[in-house]
Scaffold this motif. Structure first.
Motif, PDB file in Angstrom:
ATOM      1  N   ALA A 163       7.267   4.346 -12.440  1.00 18.20           N
ATOM      2  CA  ALA A 163       6.769   3.674 -11.234  1.00 18.20           C
ATOM      3  C   ALA A 163       7.875   3.620 -10.184  1.00 18.20           C
ATOM      4  CB  ALA A 163       6.278   2.269 -11.574  1.00 18.20           C
ATOM      5  N   GLY A 164       9.077   3.302 -10.612  1.00 15.83           N
ATOM      6  CA  GLY A 164      10.208   3.267  -9.687  1.00 15.83           C
ATOM      7  C   GLY A 164      10.516   4.638  -9.115  1.00 15.83           C
ATOM      8  N   LEU A 165      10.407   5.666  -9.947  1.00 16.30           N
ATOM      9  CA  LEU A 165      10.651   7.026  -9.461  1.00 16.30           C
ATOM     10  C   LEU A 165       9.600   7.441  -8.446  1.00 16.30           C
ATOM     11  CD1 LEU A 165      11.649   8.911 -12.732  1.00 16.30           C
ATOM     12  CD2 LEU A 165      13.113   8.372 -10.781  1.00 16.30           C
ATOM     13  N   GLY A 166       8.354   7.033  -8.679  1.00 12.87           N
ATOM     14  CA  GLY A 166       7.291   7.367  -7.737  1.00 12.87           C
ATOM     15  C   GLY A 166       7.535   6.735  -6.374  1.00 12.87           C
ATOM     16  N   GLU A 167       7.969   5.490  -6.392  1.00 16.98           N
ATOM     17  CA  GLU A 167       8.268   4.807  -5.135  1.00 16.98           C
ATOM     18  C   GLU A 167       9.437   5.487  -4.421  1.00 16.98           C
ATOM     19  OE1 GLU A 167       8.962   0.821  -6.428  1.00 16.98           O
ATOM     20  OE2 GLU A 167       6.896   0.587  -7.124  1.00 16.98           O
ATOM     21  N   THR A 179       8.290   8.806  -2.961  1.00 17.48           N
ATOM     22  CA  THR A 179       7.493   8.595  -1.755  1.00 17.48           C
ATOM     23  C   THR A 179       8.393   8.318  -0.556  1.00 17.48           C
ATOM     24  OG1 THR A 179       5.646   7.764  -3.053  1.00 17.48           O
ATOM     25  CG2 THR A 179       5.686   7.158  -0.716  1.00 17.48           C
ATOM     26  N   ARG A 180       9.388   7.473  -0.732  1.00 17.50           N
ATOM     27  CA  ARG A 180      10.310   7.163   0.375  1.00 17.50           C
ATOM     28  C   ARG A 180      11.078   8.402   0.817  1.00 17.50           C
ATOM     29  NH1 ARG A 180      11.309   2.436  -2.668  1.00 17.50           N
ATOM     30  NH2 ARG A 180      13.228   3.330  -3.458  1.00 17.50           N
ATOM     31  N   VAL A 181      11.530   9.205  -0.143  1.00 15.16           N
ATOM     32  CA  VAL A 181      12.280  10.420   0.186  1.00 15.16           C
ATOM     33  C   VAL A 181      11.413  11.390   0.965  1.00 15.16           C
ATOM     34  CG1 VAL A 181      13.334  12.502  -0.816  1.00 15.16           C
ATOM     35  CG2 VAL A 181      13.930  10.243  -1.712  1.00 15.16           C
ATOM     36  N   PHE A 182      10.185  11.600   0.498  1.00 18.32           N
ATOM     37  CA  PHE A 182       9.306  12.550   1.188  1.00 18.32           C
ATOM     38  C   PHE A 182       8.893  12.050   2.569  1.00 18.32           C
ATOM     39  CE2 PHE A 182       8.248  14.423  -3.120  1.00 18.32           C
ATOM     40  CZ  PHE A 182       9.085  15.504  -2.906  1.00 18.32           C
ATOM     41  N   ARG A 183       8.699  10.755   2.692  1.00 17.15           N
ATOM     42  CA  ARG A 183       8.360  10.222   4.017  1.00 17.15           C
ATOM     43  C   ARG A 183       9.501  10.458   4.999  1.00 17.15           C
ATOM     44  NH1 ARG A 183       5.500   4.729   2.113  1.00 17.15           N
ATOM     45  NH2 ARG A 183       3.438   5.606   1.757  1.00 17.15           N
ATOM     46  N   ARG A 184      10.718  10.237   4.534  1.00 17.67           N
ATOM     47  CA  ARG A 184      11.883  10.438   5.413  1.00 17.67           C
ATOM     48  C   ARG A 184      12.107  11.913   5.727  1.00 17.67           C
ATOM     49  NH1 ARG A 184      16.505   6.074   3.712  1.00 17.67           N
ATOM     50  NH2 ARG A 184      15.194   4.266   4.076  1.00 17.67           N
ATOM     51  N   SER A 185      11.754  12.775   4.780  1.00 18.58           N
ATOM     52  CA  SER A 185      11.992  14.204   4.995  1.00 18.58           C
ATOM     53  C   SER A 185      10.848  14.881   5.728  1.00 18.58           C
ATOM     54  CB  SER A 185      12.217  14.917   3.655  1.00 18.58           C
ATOM     55  OG  SER A 185      11.014  14.933   2.916  1.00 18.58           O
ATOM     56  N   GLY A 186       9.706  14.192   5.847  1.00 15.70           N
ATOM     57  CA  GLY A 186       8.556  14.774   6.524  1.00 15.70           C
ATOM     58  C   GLY A 186       7.687  15.627   5.628  1.00 15.70           C
TER      59      GLY A 186
END
Length: 108
Positions: A70-74, A77-84
């Motif tokens: 669950a922590g890895l998924g979060e 998600t944050r990494v992909f949002r920041r990277s576009g």
């Protein structure tokens, strides 16, 4: 075998080795085993207390891995949002369901 019957074969969930790797848990495991064996293996002895211990260990390990994923998924998600990056599918996701506290007793 119980985990395999419900289709959960991922070693992260089907093994308690990581959980046993903690010193306290290893000691508790061997204490539970000794209390059932009482010095030697005799098949007529009741192993329910050891089985309950092992089922509880599997449950704790599954909870640990579920929290980790669950922590890895979060984080992902944050990494992909920041990277576009969007729309990436990663396939496997843990399928652990809450376990009724009395379920281990029903399995023995």
């Amino acid at each position: 075998m119980v985990l395999a019957r419900v289709g959960e074969l991922a070693p992260e969930f089907s093994s308690i080795e990581e959980w046993l790797g903690e010193q306290t848990n290893t000691v508790l495991y061997y204490e539970a085993l000794r209390s059932v064996q009482q010095g030697s293996f005799q098949p007529e002895r009741d192993a329910h207390s050891w089985l309950r211990f092992v089922f509880a260990a599997h449950h704790r390990q599954a909870q640990r891995v579920t929290r980790r994923y669950a922590g890895l998924g979060e984080t992902r998600t944050r990494v992909f949002r920041r990277s576009g990056v969007e729309g990436v599918h990663f396939g496997w996701r843990p399928t652990v369901r809450p376990v009724d506290p009395g379920e281990a007793d029903r399995c023995t």
